[in-house]
Design an enzyme around this catalytic site. Structure first.
Site, PDB file in Angstrom:
ATOM      1  N   HIS A  87      48.809  37.311  40.555  1.00 22.84           N
ATOM      2  CA  HIS A  87      48.105  38.361  41.293  1.00 22.84           C
ATOM      3  C   HIS A  87      48.657  38.537  42.707  1.00 22.84           C
ATOM      4  O   HIS A  87      48.019  39.158  43.553  1.00 22.84           O
ATOM      5  CB  HIS A  87      46.615  38.042  41.363  1.00 22.84           C
ATOM      6  CG  HIS A  87      45.997  37.790  40.037  1.00 22.84           C
ATOM      7  ND1 HIS A  87      46.030  38.718  39.017  1.00 22.84           N
ATOM      8  CD2 HIS A  87      45.347  36.703  39.535  1.00 22.84           C
ATOM      9  CE1 HIS A  87      45.409  38.220  37.956  1.00 22.84           C
ATOM     10  NE2 HIS A  87      45.006  37.000  38.235  1.00 22.84           N
ATOM     11  N   HIS A 106      43.856  40.732  34.368  1.00 24.81           N
ATOM     12  CA  HIS A 106      44.592  39.908  33.414  1.00 24.81           C
ATOM     13  C   HIS A 106      44.917  40.716  32.154  1.00 24.81           C
ATOM     14  O   HIS A 106      45.302  40.148  31.139  1.00 24.81           O
ATOM     15  CB  HIS A 106      43.772  38.675  33.007  1.00 24.81           C
ATOM     16  CG  HIS A 106      43.236  37.908  34.155  1.00 24.81           C
ATOM     17  ND1 HIS A 106      41.958  38.077  34.624  1.00 24.81           N
ATOM     18  CD2 HIS A 106      43.816  36.963  34.944  1.00 24.81           C
ATOM     19  CE1 HIS A 106      41.764  37.273  35.656  1.00 24.81           C
ATOM     20  NE2 HIS A 106      42.867  36.595  35.874  1.00 24.81           N
TER      21      HIS A 106
END
Length: 331
Positions: free
Chosen positions: A57, A219
């Site tokens: 991320h 995700h």
């Protein structure tokens, strides 16, 4: 798959080592715990702010360790929560007389790891608390969460609690501020392509060339619907139509507006989305007081974007305006 990768199993460790080598005077790296921390941490005069979550991320969270932001980050593998012992060891390392605050994006694995790590650290006398972040309006529950997910809005919580900690606020006050910001922050994302984790070597899910996933998780989790791709203006409107009514935000509000890239979208396209969102908010009588257009919380190489709104008041705006220094960026 074309990526700058050696052994996929070493992907996270090599990234963390690179961050440390690029910032030798400000960052300390402890490979055993995937720990990236400020060189001056912990400090007796401030609450230590720690975030974890999975890797993939970036720049969240390992690239926002620095003055006025995080004191440390202990990520897991790509899209995987850090092991409990990473959290436990990090909390011990960052123990301060003023306490440690663990920021947790609301995913089941992260919650379990941080709650167990907190209990272990407390058993050794560490003063530590958890603050949950859950800004995503796309889905109430998913395979990964109990309640709403924590996504790009976590940046605003980190920025606010980091500023409060830097000025010496108590742990209780820092938690109050974090909860306040989380409570007025809402996010919705859309994906145009899937992402490709290095260890998998292929896209995480299949999507047609003319499709987009509305409300995608960071995700690659499913969102609200899979639909045909729309124009940039229509996508911005779709995101606003999900976010604005949720708090709700209303005429007369002053907000921070973030358009966050998910890793594979040119910044030029993000500004096209920002332009439309700004126009539509103005039409609703909502003033954009602070603007953020960049990558803040990505999903590896996913093409897509998320839109975040934060309802501002004098206290929140002052904290967001406070100076911060992190590797390669100044906020």
């Amino acid at each position: 798959m074309k990526k700058f990768v050696n052994d996929p199993k070493s992907f996270v460790a090599e990234m963390l080592e690179g961050i440390a080598l690029a910032n030798p005077n400000t960052i300390v790296y402890e490979p055993e715990w995937n720990l990236i921390m400020r060189a001056d941490a912990p400090r007796d005069d401030k609450v230590s702010i720690v975030q974890g979550s999975g890797s993939g991320h970036e720049p969240a969270h390992v690239m926002i360790v620095g003055k006025g932001m995080l004191d440390a980050a202990c990520p897991g593998d790509v899209f995987a929560a850090p092991p409990m012992d990473y959290v436990y060891e990090t909390a011990k390392k960052l123990a301060s007389p003023k306490g440690v605050l663990l920021l947790v994006n609301n995913y089941t694995g992260d919650r379990m790891a941080f709650e167990m790590g907190k209990e272990m650290a407390e058993s050794e006398g560490v003063k530590v608390e958890i603050l949950m972040i859950n800004d995503d309006v796309a889905v109430k529950d998913s395979l990964y969460t109990i309640g709403r997910r924590g996504v790009a809005g976590n940046f605003f919580v980190i920025k606010a609690v980091g500023a409060a900690s830097e000025r010496g606020d108590s742990l209780e006050e820092v938690i109050r501020i974090g909860k306040k910001v989380n409570d007025v922050t809402r996010t919705m994302g859309v994906a145009l392509t899937a992402c490709t984790p290095p260890a998998k070597g292929e896209p995480l899910f299949e999507m047609g060339g003319d499709e987009m996933e509305v409300g995608v998780g960071i995700h690659g989790e499913p969102g609200r619907e899979r639909t045909k791709i729309k124009s940039a203006d229509e996508i911005a409107d779709l995101l606003l139509d999900a976010v604005v009514p949720d708090l709700p935000y209303a005429a007369g509000d002053r907000v921070a507006l973030m358009i966050n890239g998910l890793g594979g979208t040119p910044i030029s396209e993000l500004y096209i989305l920002f332009r439309r969102a700004h126009q539509q908010l103005a039409a609703k009588g909502i003033t954009v007081g602070r603007s953020y257009v960049n990558e803040y919380c990505t999903s590896l190489d996913m093409a897509g974007a998320s839109l975040t709104l934060v309802k501002l008041d004098d206290e929140i705006e002052e904290l967001l305006e406070a100076p911060a220094e992190i590797p390669n960026r100044v906020f």
